[in-house]
Design a protein around this motif. Sequence first.
Motif, short mmCIF file in Angstrom:
data_model
loop_
_atom_site.label_atom_id
_atom_site.label_comp_id
_atom_site.label_asym_id
_atom_site.label_seq_id
_atom_site.Cartn_x
_atom_site.Cartn_y
_atom_site.Cartn_z
N ALA A 48 0.83 -1.21 0.00
CA ALA A 48 0.00 0.00 0.00
C ALA A 48 0.86 1.26 0.00
CB ALA A 48 -0.94 -0.02 1.19
N PHE A 49 1.94 1.27 0.78
CA PHE A 49 2.81 2.44 0.84
C PHE A 49 3.63 2.58 -0.45
CE2 PHE A 49 1.72 2.64 5.24
CZ PHE A 49 1.95 3.96 5.61
N LEU A 50 3.74 1.50 -1.23
CA LEU A 50 4.47 1.56 -2.50
C LEU A 50 3.61 2.04 -3.66
CD1 LEU A 50 6.54 -1.77 -2.56
CD2 LEU A 50 7.46 0.54 -2.75
N ASP A 51 2.31 2.06 -3.49
CA ASP A 51 1.39 2.34 -4.60
C ASP A 51 1.51 3.79 -5.06
OD1 ASP A 51 -0.63 2.50 -6.41
OD2 ASP A 51 -2.25 2.04 -5.01
N PRO A 52 2.02 4.04 -6.29
CA PRO A 52 2.16 5.43 -6.75
C PRO A 52 0.83 6.16 -6.90
CG PRO A 52 3.50 3.93 -8.07
CD PRO A 52 2.59 3.08 -7.24
N ALA A 53 -0.25 5.42 -7.11
CA ALA A 53 -1.55 6.05 -7.36
C ALA A 53 -2.39 6.20 -6.09
CB ALA A 53 -2.33 5.23 -8.39
N ARG A 54 -1.85 5.83 -4.94
CA ARG A 54 -2.65 5.91 -3.70
C ARG A 54 -3.03 7.36 -3.42
NH1 ARG A 54 -3.94 2.17 -0.26
NH2 ARG A 54 -4.80 2.79 1.74
N GLY A 55 -4.23 7.58 -2.97
CA GLY A 55 -4.70 8.93 -2.69
C GLY A 55 -5.15 9.69 -3.92
N GLY A 56 -5.35 8.98 -5.02
CA GLY A 56 -5.84 9.62 -6.24
C GLY A 56 -4.77 10.29 -7.09
N ARG A 57 -3.50 10.08 -6.78
CA ARG A 57 -2.43 10.68 -7.58
C ARG A 57 -2.38 10.05 -8.97
NH1 ARG A 57 2.83 11.18 -3.57
NH2 ARG A 57 1.98 12.77 -2.18
N VAL A 58 -1.87 10.83 -9.94
CA VAL A 58 -1.68 10.34 -11.30
C VAL A 58 -0.17 10.32 -11.56
CG1 VAL A 58 -2.17 10.66 -13.74
CG2 VAL A 58 -3.88 11.32 -12.02
N PRO A 59 0.48 9.17 -11.38
CA PRO A 59 1.93 9.12 -11.47
C PRO A 59 2.43 8.82 -12.87
CG PRO A 59 1.12 7.01 -10.73
CD PRO A 59 -0.10 7.90 -10.94
N SER A 60 3.72 9.10 -13.08
CA SER A 60 4.39 8.60 -14.27
C SER A 60 4.69 7.12 -14.06
CB SER A 60 5.69 9.37 -14.50
OG SER A 60 6.59 9.15 -13.41
#
Length: 220
Positions: A48-60
């Motif tokens: 969960a802490f590794l997830d780049p998209a957590r919290g609704g972010r849009v990652p590269s």
Amino acid sequence: MREHLGVVWLAPDRPVGEEVEVPSAPGIRSRWLSPVRTSAPAAVVVDAFLDPARGGRVPSVPAVTTGRGGFTARWTDADAAVSVQLGAPLQLVRREDLPDGSVRWAVLLVQPEDADATRIHLGAFVQGAAAPASRAALAAEVDRLGAELADVVTDRRWTGTAGLPLTLREEVHVATDAPGVALRRVLADFLVAARRAEGSTTVQDTTVRTTEEDTDVAAA
């Protein structure tokens, strides 16, 4: 037995991965949150802490580099340039370089206690753009990480599960899932090594079955 990162480490043998390092440059303020116990599987917490998209972010798309028993990953989103270092099996440092020049780190140490309990140690570290971070900035980061941790441990999707599937065909992944995929590979390698060590003392039919299982896990 020794002390590292403010906690006591016990291990019957040398760790398989590199140890993560806590930032210690001048001007950094830090605080460890109170340890939290959860029924969520340990690997799920790290994922969960590794997830780049957590919290609704849009990652590269993250760039992942593997190392001895762990990996590093880098990506960007609208809020920060992010890098993570994972030391197998369950140590993580996540660094976020913010647009204003300040930096914040989350240091995550996850301790499986038994089949139904996981203890989580989480540290907040902050540094100002040109001077030591203020106490208010540290307090805000502690609150932010505390909310993130609470969201992870109360996520009902993982209630009653045994943990992360380590065979990739059991899940659907997209390109931004690269850090989570790397975590699954690290844990699969860790499991295979442990099974092979145990298999050397088993009877023949058990050893054969274990070898077949190892091949399946290693394919992940």
